[in-house]
Design an enzyme around this catalytic site. Structure first.
Site, PDB file in Angstrom:
ATOM      1  N   SER A 195       0.850  -1.194   0.000  1.00 37.49           N
ATOM      2  CA  SER A 195       0.000   0.000   0.000  1.00 37.49           C
ATOM      3  C   SER A 195       0.880   1.237   0.000  1.00 37.49           C
ATOM      4  O   SER A 195       1.968   1.239   0.595  1.00 37.49           O
ATOM      5  CB  SER A 195      -0.896   0.003   1.247  1.00 37.49           C
ATOM      6  OG  SER A 195      -1.544   1.251   1.401  1.00 37.49           O
ATOM      7  N   TYR A 224      -2.377  -1.410  10.172  1.00 34.37           N
ATOM      8  CA  TYR A 224      -2.434  -1.698   8.740  1.00 34.37           C
ATOM      9  C   TYR A 224      -1.129  -1.298   8.058  1.00 34.37           C
ATOM     10  O   TYR A 224      -0.550  -2.079   7.287  1.00 34.37           O
ATOM     11  CB  TYR A 224      -3.611  -0.944   8.131  1.00 34.37           C
ATOM     12  CG  TYR A 224      -3.735  -1.065   6.626  1.00 34.37           C
ATOM     13  CD1 TYR A 224      -4.312  -2.186   6.050  1.00 34.37           C
ATOM     14  CD2 TYR A 224      -3.290  -0.048   5.784  1.00 34.37           C
ATOM     15  CE1 TYR A 224      -4.447  -2.295   4.676  1.00 34.37           C
ATOM     16  CE2 TYR A 224      -3.420  -0.145   4.414  1.00 34.37           C
ATOM     17  CZ  TYR A 224      -4.000  -1.271   3.861  1.00 34.37           C
ATOM     18  OH  TYR A 224      -4.113  -1.382   2.495  1.00 34.37           O
TER      19      TYR A 224
END
Length: 250
Positions: A142, A155
């Protein structure tokens, strides 16, 4: 970019970015073992594959947080399909709140699904890849690992771990004909964006940061995955490809 005849293990395959990529792989002649746990998304992917006339979808509803049961299920599936040629570690959970409000158990839960389950996938798939002298591992990272996002520390931690594993595995597996790369999607309009209270404001924020002034589409991710899963990327390993419209440039 030929993936015909390859067997792909794809976690989170029925999600907003996963479903179109799964259909693209099926259209290209691959068998896709699609792992997901959301009944509605599983049904949507199954129906879409059926409507398109694809019969090489192996849909499995598995809970990835139980690593022991997950490994046992994958080993059984691997025997049934004759092993995996490609692994795409895509499944992830993404709670959002201030760092000090997370418990260590919540951090560990994110790590278990986002990272540890991916490790299990690779451990199950690797023996077949080594025996064949060919394999592709793609970790979905990401752009959040580059900073600029608050409230997502577990995350971001997990995605940073996947980038590190991408490099470590690339170094270790390369001699066996196995490449390992990561794809770091930018801000795509999927279910993950529903955590934002102001969707229109968030879209403006995204476009302000991108060089390309449009939102990303699932096809943008599917094209990157198709490239990295094929022989066209045979000399590329240990890399993180940012598919983000020019948000992050290094």
């Amino acid at each position: 970019m030929n993936v015909k005849g390859k067997t792909i293990l794809y976690t989170g395959a029925a999600g907003g970015l996963g479903l179109p990529a799964t259909l693209a792989f099926l259209q290209a002649g691959a068998t896709v073992v699609a792992i997901d746990h959301d009944p509605k998304k599983i049904a949507a992917l199954s129906e879409a594959a059926k409507a398109a006339g694809h019969d090489r979808l192996v849909m499995k509803a598995l809970e990835m947080a139980d690593l022991v049961e997950f490994r046992a299920a994958l080993e059984t599936i691997s025997r049934e399909v004759g092993g995996f040629d490609v692994v795409i570690n895509n499944a992830a959970i993404y709670p959002s709140k201030p760092f000090e409000e997370y418990t260590i158990e919540e951090h560990q839960a994110v790590q278990r699904v986002n990272v540890d389950a991916g490790i299990v996938c690779v451990q199950v798939a690797l023996p077949t890849m080594k025996a064949r002298g060919w394999g592709r591992i793609i970790n979905i990272a990401s752009v959040t690992v580059y900073g600029g996002w608050a409230l997502l520390s577990p995350y971001v931690q997990s995605k940073g771990a996947l980038v590190g594993l991408t490099r470590a595995w690339a170094r270790e597996f390369g001699a066996h004909g196995v490449t390992v790369n990561a794809v770091a999607p930018g801000a795509f309009p999927t279910d993950a964006e529903k955590i934002h209270p102001d969707p229109e404001g968030y879209t403006r924020f995204v476009l302000d940061h991108q060089a390309v002034k449009r939102r990303g589409t699932p096809a943008d991710i599917a094209n990157a995955l198709m490239f990295l899963a094929s022989d066209a990327s045979a000399f590329i390993t240990g890399q993180t490809l940012n598919v983000d419209g020019g948000w992050v440039m290094h």
